[in-house]
Scaffold this motif. Structure first.
Motif, mmCIF file in Angstrom:
data_model
loop_
_atom_site.group_PDB
_atom_site.id
_atom_site.type_symbol
_atom_site.label_atom_id
_atom_site.label_comp_id
_atom_site.label_asym_id
_atom_site.label_seq_id
_atom_site.Cartn_x
_atom_site.Cartn_y
_atom_site.Cartn_z
ATOM 1 N N GLY A 102 40.842 -5.101 -10.118
ATOM 2 C CA GLY A 102 40.535 -3.743 -9.652
ATOM 3 C C GLY A 102 39.252 -3.595 -8.870
ATOM 4 N N LYS A 145 45.565 0.135 -7.604
ATOM 5 C CA LYS A 145 44.853 -0.138 -8.859
ATOM 6 C C LYS A 145 43.351 -0.359 -8.672
ATOM 7 C CE LYS A 145 48.814 -2.339 -11.162
ATOM 8 N NZ LYS A 145 49.339 -3.597 -11.738
ATOM 9 N N GLY A 204 44.770 -6.933 -8.312
ATOM 10 C CA GLY A 204 45.105 -5.629 -8.881
ATOM 11 C C GLY A 204 44.602 -5.495 -10.300
#
Length: 382
Positions: free
Chosen positions: A349, A379, A346
């Protein structure tokens, strides 16, 4: 004695051509040793008079021996020497006299005055003779006295690659235990000025020595984050390539690996990403062999997530794919580990992790893990 006095008077006279002789200069020419010392003190910063004083002291040292008054003249002359706004020729002359004075006098106060004077002088005018003086002294002495301490300090401020070798060798051998702090300060300064020397030291040292040197440099507030990261990169490489098997004591190796990773991560040293990816394979092997502790492996994953690159994202995503396959077989990973991987993806990304993160939500992971995967999916950058 009369011949030497004639030379000194001649030097002063040449410099005073078409000038008015000052009271201090007249006092120097006509006076005894104590008068000459007083004249130099009265004159303040004056390279002509100070050099004349040093010439007198150097020339008469073999005749008078360890004479206190002569040493006082030498000290006054040294202190009166200017160290800035000098033509290079004058700076070279001053350096030459200082080297001669150090070699002629064994008096500690004289020698310390020389060493303290050559620091600003050599820093401004790059005197090879001054550096060689420090190197020669430190190479040939084991004495723990005030002169050695001053020489170590000077070495850290004006030294070269040869100085680094001397100080590094003294540090590893604990040659001057009373001056450990000064030796370490000098080594830190020399390392930041000669990065190549520091890197070579880590690459050629044994693991214990490399780890100690790594700690010294990365714990110092004097070093920049980029320098620390460069040192950590080389230390991690050292730790990877010296790990031949996972048997026996691994504490020092693991400490160097994980601490180097943290320094690289804290500095966001993306240049080291390819090396970190190689290290991750080793860390995974160490973890699965119960050599690397769970919390250490989690720290490695967290550090990796701070290096934004396609390679690090793909590596963590690939590891998540392996974990997913294990879950399909009811072989569940440790929750902190899988959470670190998911959260790291996350942070990175990278959309290449989409499929593996999405698959987590269809497997029988704990709800906390599934929620983390959904959060990570949100994300990803498209």
């Amino acid at each position: 004695m009369k011949g030497m006095l004639t030379i000194v008077i001649g030097l002063i006279s040449c410099s005073l051509f078409a000038q008015t002789v000052t009271d201090a200069q007249r006092k120097f020419i006509k006076g005894n040793i104590n008068d000459k010392t007083a004249a130099i003190r009265e004159a303040g910063s004056n390279d002509v008079l100070a050099l004349a004083g040093l010439d007198f002291a150097i020339g008469n040292r073999p005749l008078l021996g360890a004479d206190r008054d002569l040493a006082a003249l030498a000290i006054a002359s040294i202190l009166s020497l200017p160290t800035d706004n000098l033509p290079q020729k004058n700076a070279d002359s001053i350096s030459d006299r200082l080297v001669q004075t150090f070699n002629q006098f064994e008096d500690e106060t004289v020698r310390i005055a020389v060493l303290e004077k050559i620091i600003p002088l050599s820093s401004a005018y790059k005197s090879a003779k001054a550096v060689n003086l420090v190197n020669t002294y430190l190479t040939t002495t084991n004495a723990e006295n005030a002169t050695t301490r001053a020489a170590i300090t000077a070495a850290g401020k004006i030294g070269n690659s040869r100085t680094f070798e001397i100080i590094y060798g003294a540090w590893t051998s604990e040659r001057w235990p009373r001056y450990k702090a000064e030796t370490e300060d000098a080594l830190i300064s020399l390392s930041s000025e000669s990065r190549g020397d520091a890197v070579r030291a880590i690459s050629t040292a044994n693991l214990t020595e490399a780890y100690a040197f790594f700690k010294l440099l990365t714990n110092s507030e004097k070093n920049s984050p980029n320098f620390k990261a460069e040192i950590a990169e080389n230390a991690l490489s050292k730790a990877i390539y010296t790990t031949e098997d996972l048997s026996g004591s691994m504490d020092e190796t693991l400490n160097l690996q994980t601490e180097a990773m943290k320094v690289i991560s804290d500095s966001h040293w993306v240049r080291a990403a390819p090396l970190v990816i190689r290290y991750f394979s080793l860390a995974r092997e160490e973890y699965e062999a119960n050599v690397l502790k769970e919390e250490q492996f989690v720290a490695v994953i967290n550090s990796m997530a701070q290096l934004t690159s396609t390679g690090t994202a793909q590596t963590l995503s690939g590891y998540l794919a392996d974990l997913n396959r294990n879950v399909e077989k009811n072989n569940y990973p440790a929750k902190p580990v899988v959470l670190a991987v998911i959260n790291g993806l996350g942070v990175l990304g990278d959309k290449s992790a989409f499929d593996n993160l999405l698959y987590v939500t269809y497997l029988s992971y704990p709800q906390e893990v599934i929620a983390a995967a959904r959060n990570a999916l949100a994300k990803l950058k498209w």
